[in-house]
Design a protein around this motif. Structure first.
Motif, PDB file in Angstrom:
ATOM      1  N   ALA A  36      48.263  -3.256  54.891  1.00 34.21           N
ATOM      2  CA  ALA A  36      48.174  -4.654  54.446  1.00 34.21           C
ATOM      3  C   ALA A  36      47.070  -5.379  55.218  1.00 34.21           C
ATOM      4  O   ALA A  36      46.278  -6.132  54.644  1.00 34.21           O
ATOM      5  CB  ALA A  36      49.506  -5.360  54.649  1.00 34.21           C
ATOM      6  N   ARG A  37      47.004  -5.114  56.516  1.00 36.77           N
ATOM      7  CA  ARG A  37      45.975  -5.764  57.332  1.00 36.77           C
ATOM      8  C   ARG A  37      44.593  -5.318  56.873  1.00 36.77           C
ATOM      9  O   ARG A  37      43.682  -6.129  56.734  1.00 36.77           O
ATOM     10  CB  ARG A  37      46.199  -5.414  58.804  1.00 36.77           C
ATOM     11  CG  ARG A  37      45.402  -6.310  59.728  1.00 36.77           C
ATOM     12  CD  ARG A  37      45.641  -5.986  61.181  1.00 36.77           C
ATOM     13  NE  ARG A  37      47.063  -5.907  61.519  1.00 36.77           N
ATOM     14  CZ  ARG A  37      47.547  -5.350  62.627  1.00 36.77           C
ATOM     15  NH1 ARG A  37      46.717  -4.806  63.488  1.00 36.77           N
ATOM     16  NH2 ARG A  37      48.819  -5.319  62.885  1.00 36.77           N
ATOM     17  N   ALA A  38      44.461  -3.996  56.591  1.00 35.83           N
ATOM     18  CA  ALA A  38      43.157  -3.452  56.194  1.00 35.83           C
ATOM     19  C   ALA A  38      42.680  -4.022  54.859  1.00 35.83           C
ATOM     20  O   ALA A  38      41.473  -4.169  54.642  1.00 35.83           O
ATOM     21  CB  ALA A  38      43.228  -1.924  56.121  1.00 35.83           C
TER      22      ALA A  38
ATOM     23  N   VAL B 291      43.562   5.669  53.243  1.00 35.18           N
ATOM     24  CA  VAL B 291      43.332   4.327  52.687  1.00 35.18           C
ATOM     25  C   VAL B 291      42.120   3.692  53.386  1.00 35.18           C
ATOM     26  O   VAL B 291      41.234   3.130  52.738  1.00 35.18           O
ATOM     27  CB  VAL B 291      44.581   3.416  52.828  1.00 35.18           C
ATOM     28  CG1 VAL B 291      44.269   2.000  52.353  1.00 35.18           C
ATOM     29  CG2 VAL B 291      45.759   3.985  52.048  1.00 35.18           C
ATOM     30  N   LEU B 292      42.073   3.824  54.717  1.00 35.50           N
ATOM     31  CA  LEU B 292      40.948   3.239  55.470  1.00 35.50           C
ATOM     32  C   LEU B 292      39.625   3.879  55.049  1.00 35.50           C
ATOM     33  O   LEU B 292      38.619   3.189  54.868  1.00 35.50           O
ATOM     34  CB  LEU B 292      41.158   3.402  56.984  1.00 35.50           C
ATOM     35  CG  LEU B 292      42.362   2.653  57.568  1.00 35.50           C
ATOM     36  CD1 LEU B 292      42.486   2.899  59.072  1.00 35.50           C
ATOM     37  CD2 LEU B 292      42.271   1.153  57.299  1.00 35.50           C
TER      38      LEU B 292
ATOM     39  N   GLY C 271      48.426 -11.649  63.753  1.00 40.95           N
ATOM     40  CA  GLY C 271      48.364 -10.444  62.925  1.00 40.95           C
ATOM     41  C   GLY C 271      49.438  -9.419  63.251  1.00 40.95           C
ATOM     42  O   GLY C 271      49.386  -8.276  62.807  1.00 40.95           O
ATOM     43  N   GLY C 272      50.425  -9.781  64.032  1.00 40.53           N
ATOM     44  CA  GLY C 272      51.525  -8.857  64.362  1.00 40.53           C
ATOM     45  C   GLY C 272      52.384  -9.478  65.446  1.00 40.53           C
ATOM     46  O   GLY C 272      52.060 -10.557  65.961  1.00 40.53           O
TER      47      GLY C 272
ATOM     48  N   TYR D  76      49.947 -10.302  57.888  1.00 44.57           N
ATOM     49  CA  TYR D  76      51.275  -9.956  58.396  1.00 44.57           C
ATOM     50  C   TYR D  76      52.328 -10.882  57.789  1.00 44.57           C
ATOM     51  O   TYR D  76      52.053 -12.060  57.602  1.00 44.57           O
ATOM     52  CB  TYR D  76      51.269 -10.090  59.931  1.00 44.57           C
ATOM     53  CG  TYR D  76      52.603  -9.843  60.575  1.00 44.57           C
ATOM     54  CD1 TYR D  76      53.010  -8.553  60.869  1.00 44.57           C
ATOM     55  CD2 TYR D  76      53.442 -10.907  60.854  1.00 44.57           C
ATOM     56  CE1 TYR D  76      54.241  -8.323  61.437  1.00 44.57           C
ATOM     57  CE2 TYR D  76      54.679 -10.679  61.427  1.00 44.57           C
ATOM     58  CZ  TYR D  76      55.075  -9.392  61.718  1.00 44.57           C
ATOM     59  OH  TYR D  76      56.291  -9.169  62.277  1.00 44.57           O
ATOM     60  N   PRO D  77      53.543 -10.457  57.487  1.00 49.09           N
ATOM     61  CA  PRO D  77      54.027  -9.078  57.525  1.00 49.09           C
ATOM     62  C   PRO D  77      53.628  -8.331  56.256  1.00 49.09           C
ATOM     63  O   PRO D  77      53.726  -8.852  55.152  1.00 49.09           O
ATOM     64  CB  PRO D  77      55.543  -9.250  57.602  1.00 49.09           C
ATOM     65  CG  PRO D  77      55.807 -10.557  56.919  1.00 49.09           C
ATOM     66  CD  PRO D  77      54.574 -11.402  57.073  1.00 49.09           C
TER      67      PRO D  77
END
Ligand code: KG4
Ligand code: ZN
Length: 339
Positions: free
Chosen positions: A173-175, A221-222, A43-44, A180-181
């Motif tokens: 993007a992860r949320a 956003v979260l 994830g990164g 990733y990316p």
């Protein structure tokens, strides 16, 4: 003067890259070995893995760059290398390689600032571009609004107070489950979304017209996602992506155009990984056209990390007689304009 052929090396993050650039603007090879597949699993970017992968790949990548340029080390006049900012272990691989090659061949060694490389990517496809100009540098680690006074001479007008623009793309993007990316995935998802669907905040830094802040937007956003989740409502990934992207792009363009107006730039460029974002490229192009400002942006492959941009920057240092000595070391938090 005869042609100056520079072998350039870049390994500051997760791309192992080498390139041969002639006279700063003529790219004879541009080899990029990406580690994205392995870092995607986590994830990164995992720094330790990045360093190890650079070590595995660097010799071959340098050889491929020479081969593609139809040259050998005998043809090379100088070795340029990114020595900061970036991940220390990753940077060290490129720096050690460049020092070894320069030492063995008795060639000048030129340590290059990674952000200076990103800015210099604009010279490659625009042979007529010369300083002074304004430049917005937006990458995974940096968000800088820069006055490029001359080759190698910069004044930072504004920078981010918290997250970098690319970092915000990656976190959002992860949320929303894109992984990733994040930047390219949000860019793509946003094409099917409505940028006006959700009103997210535009980050402001009190008392500064040029600084950026993206952490409030990320939190917004979260919070939006949490609220939807609690109410058991569906979210539209394309709408969130498009609305978030609009918020970032609006701020980047607004601050940049403020600088254009205040400083009277006739030329404005963008650089760094986020400069490959299609919405940003379009919005900047339109904003510059309205003001009769010449707009520059590198092709996407020259926006994300590569060594051709390092070769372009190294050339102007070479002309000025700037040389690094054998004590050149990786400097993870190197500031723009420092040596
Ligand atoms: O310049 P770069 O390759 O590496 C650094 O120096 O950080 O930039 C990488 C960053 C990542 O955060 C990535 O998500 C972002 O650039 N990026 C994008 C796009 N392509 C890459 N962000 C938005 N839209 C894109 N198309
Ligand atoms: Zn970069």
């Amino acid at each position: 003067m005869s042609d100056v052929k520079i072998l350039a090396i870049e390994s500051s993050c997760d791309e192992t890259a080498a390139s041969v650039v002639v006279n700063g603007r003529d790219v004879r090879s541009n080899i990029i070995s990406s580690q994205i597949d392995i870092h995607t699993l986590y994830g990164g970017v995992v720094p330790e893995i990045a360093s190890r992968k650079h070590i595995e790949r660097i010799n071959q990548v340098v050889q491929e760059a020479l081969d593609q340029a139809k040259m050998t080390l005998d043809d090379i006049d100088a070795v340029g290398v990114t020595y900061g900012p970036g991940l220390v272990g990753a940077l060290l691989v490129g720096v050690a390689q460049a020092k070894a090659l320069a030492w063995a061949r008795n060639l000048p060694l030129i340590g290059v600032h990674h952000i200076e490389g990103h800015i210099s990517a604009n010279y490659i496809e625009n042979k007529e571009l010369e300083p002074p100009f304004g430049c917005l540098v937006v990458s995974g680690g940096h968000t800088h609004l820069v006055l490029v006074k001359d080759y190698g001479e910069y004044e930072i007008l504004g920078k981010t107070a918290d997250d970098a623009a690319g970092e915000a793309f990656d976190k959002v993007a992860r949320a929303i489950g894109l992984g990733y990316p994040g930047g390219p995935k949000i860019d793509k998802a946003a094409k099917d979304g409505d940028p006006h669907a959700i009103e997210f905040p535009r980050g402001k830094v009190r008392g500064s017209e040029y600084d950026f802040s993206f952490s409030g937007l990320k939190s917004a956003v979260l919070n939006y996602l949490n609220e939807k989740h609690m109410k058991g409502e569906e979210i539209s990934v394309p709408d969130v992506a498009a609305s978030f992207q609009r918020s970032v792009v609006d701020v980047l363009v607004e601050h940049s155009m403020h600088a254009v107006n205040e400083y009277g730039f006739k030329k404005f460029a963008i650089a760094g990984g986020v400069a490959s974002n299609s919405a940003l490229r379009q919005a900047m192009e339109e904003a510059c056209a309205r003001r009769h400002v010449q707009f520059y942006r590198p092709s996407p492959i020259l926006c994300t990390d590569n060594a051709a941009m390092i070769g372009a920057a190294a050339y102007y240092d070479y002309l000025k007689g700037i040389r690094s000595d054998w004590s050149l070391n990786a400097v993870p938090n190197l500031k723009l304009g420092e040596r």
